[in-house]
Scaffold this active site. Structure first.
Site, PDB file in Angstrom:
ATOM      1  N   ASN A  12       0.831  -1.193   0.000  1.00 52.95           N
ATOM      2  CA  ASN A  12       0.000   0.000   0.000  1.00 52.95           C
ATOM      3  C   ASN A  12       0.867   1.244   0.000  1.00 52.95           C
ATOM      4  O   ASN A  12       2.044   1.199   0.358  1.00 52.95           O
ATOM      5  CB  ASN A  12      -0.923  -0.004   1.219  1.00 52.95           C
ATOM      6  CG  ASN A  12      -1.969  -1.095   1.129  1.00 52.95           C
ATOM      7  OD1 ASN A  12      -2.495  -1.367   0.062  1.00 52.95           O
ATOM      8  ND2 ASN A  12      -2.259  -1.733   2.239  1.00 52.95           N
ATOM      9  N   CYS A  13       0.259   2.344  -0.401  1.00 48.43           N
ATOM     10  CA  CYS A  13       0.927   3.643  -0.449  1.00 48.43           C
ATOM     11  C   CYS A  13       1.591   3.923   0.900  1.00 48.43           C
ATOM     12  O   CYS A  13       0.989   3.644   1.935  1.00 48.43           O
ATOM     13  CB  CYS A  13      -0.119   4.706  -0.767  1.00 48.43           C
ATOM     14  SG  CYS A  13       0.563   6.353  -0.950  1.00 48.43           S
ATOM     15  N   PRO A  14       2.805   4.385   0.935  1.00 48.43           N
ATOM     16  CA  PRO A  14       3.633   4.866  -0.164  1.00 48.43           C
ATOM     17  C   PRO A  14       4.662   3.849  -0.652  1.00 48.43           C
ATOM     18  O   PRO A  14       5.564   4.211  -1.412  1.00 48.43           O
ATOM     19  CB  PRO A  14       4.345   6.067   0.468  1.00 48.43           C
ATOM     20  CG  PRO A  14       4.613   5.599   1.871  1.00 48.43           C
ATOM     21  CD  PRO A  14       3.363   4.790   2.237  1.00 48.43           C
ATOM     22  N   ASP A  39      -2.414  -1.556  -5.373  1.00 46.67           N
ATOM     23  CA  ASP A  39      -2.985  -0.413  -4.658  1.00 46.67           C
ATOM     24  C   ASP A  39      -3.777   0.441  -5.644  1.00 46.67           C
ATOM     25  O   ASP A  39      -3.205   0.964  -6.603  1.00 46.67           O
ATOM     26  CB  ASP A  39      -1.870   0.396  -4.013  1.00 46.67           C
ATOM     27  CG  ASP A  39      -2.378   1.588  -3.219  1.00 46.67           C
ATOM     28  OD1 ASP A  39      -3.602   1.798  -3.159  1.00 46.67           O
ATOM     29  OD2 ASP A  39      -1.546   2.312  -2.647  1.00 46.67           O
TER      30      ASP A  39
END
Length: 74
Positions: A12-14, A39
């Site tokens: 997932n981000c980042p 994502d």
């Protein structure tokens, strides 16, 4: 054809951006990095990343909830 591939699926981000940044740092100008991510926000993230860094987003697509990107290092 990509010079290097990055599997960022499940991250997932980042993390996809951070991993791509690290991979690009080790590459020569003009080389292409292929990235796969899951994502949903990664499409906007990679577009923004390329605009900010000057790298070229060659392609961006999605198939079966997997996002595919190709970035040419500037």
């Amino acid at each position: 054809m990509a010079d290097k591939s990055l599997d960022a699926k499940g991250l997932n981000c980042p993390l996809p951006i951070l991993r791509a940044k690290k991979a690009l740092k080790a590459m020569e100008a003009g080389q292409v990095l292929a990235i796969e991510a899951t994502d949903p926000g990664s499409a906007k993230d990679f577009e923004s990343f390329c605009n900010q860094t000057g790298n070229e987003l060659i392609s961006s697509s999605e198939e079966n909830a997997v996002y595919h990107f190709e970035i040419r290092k500037s």
